[in-house]
Motif scaffolding. Structure first.
Motif, PDB file in Angstrom:
ATOM      1  N   PRO A 356      10.002 -35.702 -36.253  1.00 12.89           N
ATOM      2  CA  PRO A 356       8.559 -35.865 -36.050  1.00 12.89           C
ATOM      3  C   PRO A 356       7.815 -36.177 -37.343  1.00 12.89           C
ATOM      4  N   PHE A 357       8.498 -36.074 -38.500  1.00 14.98           N
ATOM      5  CA  PHE A 357       7.818 -36.203 -39.788  1.00 14.98           C
ATOM      6  C   PHE A 357       8.066 -37.549 -40.470  1.00 14.98           C
ATOM      7  N   ASN A 358       8.721 -38.490 -39.831  1.00 16.20           N
ATOM      8  CA  ASN A 358       8.917 -39.768 -40.515  1.00 16.20           C
ATOM      9  C   ASN A 358       7.842 -40.772 -40.066  1.00 16.20           C
ATOM     10  N   LYS A 359       8.037 -42.025 -40.438  1.00 13.39           N
ATOM     11  CA  LYS A 359       7.005 -43.032 -40.161  1.00 13.39           C
ATOM     12  C   LYS A 359       7.199 -43.698 -38.797  1.00 13.39           C
ATOM     13  N   GLY A 360       7.840 -42.968 -37.889  1.00 17.66           N
ATOM     14  CA  GLY A 360       8.007 -43.489 -36.533  1.00 17.66           C
ATOM     15  C   GLY A 360       9.441 -43.426 -36.071  1.00 17.66           C
ATOM     16  N   ALA A 361       9.810 -42.366 -35.318  1.00 20.51           N
ATOM     17  CA  ALA A 361      11.175 -42.220 -34.811  1.00 20.51           C
ATOM     18  C   ALA A 361      11.396 -43.116 -33.595  1.00 20.51           C
ATOM     19  N   VAL A 362      12.674 -43.391 -33.305  1.00 22.93           N
ATOM     20  CA  VAL A 362      13.007 -44.251 -32.161  1.00 22.93           C
ATOM     21  C   VAL A 362      12.560 -43.607 -30.845  1.00 22.93           C
ATOM     22  N   VAL A 363      12.609 -42.272 -30.772  1.00 21.78           N
ATOM     23  CA  VAL A 363      12.178 -41.620 -29.526  1.00 21.78           C
ATOM     24  C   VAL A 363      10.741 -41.993 -29.161  1.00 21.78           C
ATOM     25  N   ASN A 364       9.940 -42.343 -30.180  1.00 21.31           N
ATOM     26  CA  ASN A 364       8.546 -42.735 -29.912  1.00 21.31           C
ATOM     27  C   ASN A 364       8.453 -44.002 -29.072  1.00 21.31           C
ATOM     28  N   MET A 365       9.541 -44.785 -29.047  1.00 24.32           N
ATOM     29  CA  MET A 365       9.532 -46.066 -28.333  1.00 24.32           C
ATOM     30  C   MET A 365      10.194 -45.969 -26.959  1.00 24.32           C
ATOM     31  N   LEU A 366      10.613 -44.745 -26.581  1.00 17.63           N
ATOM     32  CA  LEU A 366      11.286 -44.558 -25.288  1.00 17.63           C
ATOM     33  C   LEU A 366      10.303 -44.641 -24.127  1.00 17.63           C
ATOM     34  N   ASP A 367      10.718 -45.314 -23.055  1.00 17.90           N
ATOM     35  CA  ASP A 367       9.930 -45.278 -21.826  1.00 17.90           C
ATOM     36  C   ASP A 367      10.282 -44.049 -20.996  1.00 17.90           C
ATOM     37  N   VAL A 368      11.582 -43.834 -20.770  1.00 18.22           N
ATOM     38  CA  VAL A 368      12.021 -42.771 -19.864  1.00 18.22           C
ATOM     39  C   VAL A 368      13.174 -41.992 -20.493  1.00 18.22           C
ATOM     40  N   CYS A 369      13.127 -40.668 -20.387  1.00 21.64           N
ATOM     41  CA  CYS A 369      14.285 -39.861 -20.772  1.00 21.64           C
ATOM     42  C   CYS A 369      14.612 -38.878 -19.651  1.00 21.64           C
ATOM     43  N   ILE A 370      15.909 -38.603 -19.502  1.00 24.37           N
ATOM     44  CA  ILE A 370      16.381 -37.634 -18.511  1.00 24.37           C
ATOM     45  C   ILE A 370      17.040 -36.484 -19.243  1.00 24.37           C
TER      46      ILE A 370
END
Length: 511
Positions: A356-370
């Motif tokens: 959560p502390f970097n300049k944008g993690a890949v999870v931020n670009m996720l549409d859906v997670c299960i």
């Protein structure tokens, strides 16, 4: 005691030291990245050493230091136990260990705790006999539970400073160029190890496959590495896939998967170029199969799949249904090999994945997670750490990271397991706050978080039963009765950090 925003009691000393959970974004602030010591290597100086024991001596490891390991070999890992045995034989005590996670195979840690070799642990989770031992109160200091993104944040920010990282490597050259796709015990991505290698003061590579220089592709580069040790075996490849790639025939799991797939395909996010993370286990893998059929039928392709990668996701890539895979960990041999043969299968580190502390993690670009759950309560809070008896037997993983960041987070779980309700009034331990969870999927229907009125409106005509969490709980309790409260002791055995480093829950001992 201090009550955090979820009403969980946090001991004063830790509330003052770490802060208590307020919200998903309250503690995300600018920070200065951690420093580390570097011992330069001059031309002509080699890195190969004869044994793990010699490597430990050369690092100058001493009482009170912090060491780390990665868990990419999962139940097949030999490295942690080999290193800890040598450390114990050298008489080194009072160590803090910071593995990215701990598996059943690491049961020998119990003796190292009892003998005073290990006095502090931080990990994503604990299982089996070690989890039970920790829950019984064998440690003086509480274990710190961190999510995968939270661990990366803690290392990068300096909350966790690693003196020596001992990293198992499927292949390495004599100068420490490492990858996970070549060798006798391939594990694929080394996403968790890459963060340790970058920030630890000293890095020891332990491999059973020494190759000619330069070893490519390079996952961990030579300029992060101090020493290289060659051993007979670093792990059992069959242990990597243990339990993760089970294809279910269980009617209950298949119905959950069918409902979950319908939620995804009827959501506003199911369109050309969508992205997803589905996880492992019977129901999750079944979701991937249902999703594949829907993607073919509707001629929809995904831009990327993320996370812990399985063969089911690699097959989507190879069929052209997914453009790219971003991979922090592999759960079976097929996916571990894929990164070496598929140019669109990319390795990423845990910092890029979910911090959560970097300049944008890949999870931020996720549409859906299960995501899975041991318990979900009527406020949508999720427990994936402690069982119905209060014993630690799970792991935080990337649960809170992906649940908050994805546009639609889904938790799939059966209404009951055996005689134990999964949907409850209040979870034993909060790992992911209910405000991060959008849809809960069970075999009797789904519950949509009232905070997501857009989804409530969108799914009003979906051909899946829609209930409230209270109704799901009542259905569970009508079958198995109200669960008895757990009789906890008064000894603190674990603290659960939210991904931002604040304390979201505390776990006490049980007999």
């Amino acid at each position: 005691m201090v009550l955090n925003k979820l009403g969980r009691e946090i001991p004063n000393v830790y509330a003052e030291k770490k802060g208590v959970y307020v919200s998903e974004t309250e503690n995300i602030k600018p920070f200065t990245e951690a420093n580390r010591e570097i011992n330069p290597v001059i031309p002509g100086k080699g890195k190969l050493v004869e044994s793990i024991r010699e490597a430990i001596k050369k690092t100058g490891l001493k009482d009170g230091m912090t060491i780390s390991f990665h868990h990419h070999f999962r139940e097949g890992d030999y490295v942690l136990n080999m290193v800890m045995e040598e450390i114990a034989n050298l008489g080194i005590k009072n160590l803090s260990i910071a593995p990215s996670s701990i598996a059943n195979v690491h049961e020998p840690l119990i003796d190292h705790i009892k003998n005073g070799v290990v006095t502090n642990i931080t990990s994503s989770g604990l299982r089996d006999k070690l989890g039970a031992a920790i829950s019984s109160g064998i440690m003086d200091n509480p274990v710190i539970i961190r999510s995968h993104g939270g661990r990366a944040r803690a290392i990068v920010s300096g909350d966790v400073h690693i003196d020596v990282a001992f990293l198992g490597a499927p292949s390495s050259d004599e100068y420490g160029n490492v990858n996970g796709t070549v060798g006798k015990a391939t594990c694929g991505s080394l996403g968790y190890a890459k963060v340790d290698a970058k920030y630890a003061d000293q890095v020891v590579i332990i491999t059973d496959t020494l190759v000619e220089y330069p070893n490519t592709p390079i996952s961990i580069p030579q300029h992060y590495v101090d020493y290289v040790v060659v051993v007979d075996e670093i792990g059992d490849p069959n242990g990597i896939a243990k339990g993760a790639t089970r294809y279910t025939k269980n009617p209950k799991e298949l119905l959950i998967a069918e409902y979950a797939s319908k939620v995804i395909t009827h959501s506003p996010y199911f369109k050309e170029g969508f992205s997803f993370q589905t996880g492992t286990g019977g129901a999750s893998l079944a979701v991937t199969r249902f999703l594949r059929e829907a993607m073919i039928k509707n001629e929809v392709k995904a831009s990327f799949a993320l996370g812990g990668i399985t063969n089911a996701m690699v097959e989507l890539l190879e069929e052209g249904l997914v453009d790219k895979i971003l991979d922090v960990q592999d759960f079976d041999h097929y996916s571990a090999q894929s990164m070496g043969r598929n140019e669109n299968h990319y390795e990423i580190d845990a910092d890029m994945y979910a911090s959560p502390f970097n300049k944008g993690a890949v999870v931020n670009m996720l549409d859906v997670c299960i995501l899975s759950a041991l318990e979900v309560d009527t406020d949508f809070n999720v427990n994936v750490l402690t069982g119905s008896d209060g014993v630690i037997r799970g792991a935080s993983g990337g649960h809170s990271d992906t649940a908050f960041a994805a546009k639609m987070s889904m938790v799939i779980a059966p209404l009951i397991r055996g005689r134990i309700p999964t949907i409850v009034e209040q979870v034993n331990t909060v790992i992911t706050p209910g405000t991060s969870v959008d849809v809960v999927v069970t075999e009797v229907g789904i519950a949509i978080n009232p905070a997501r009125q857009d989804l409530v409106e969108h799914f009003k005509d979906i051909k899946v039963p829609i209930l409230t969490m209270e109704e799901l709980k009542e259905k569970a309790y009508s079958i198995v009765g109200n669960p008895d409260p757990i009789q906890y002791g008064d000894k603190l055995v674990a603290l659960v950090e939210y991904r931002d480093g604040t304390i979201i829950d505390a776990v006490y001992n049980v007999d």
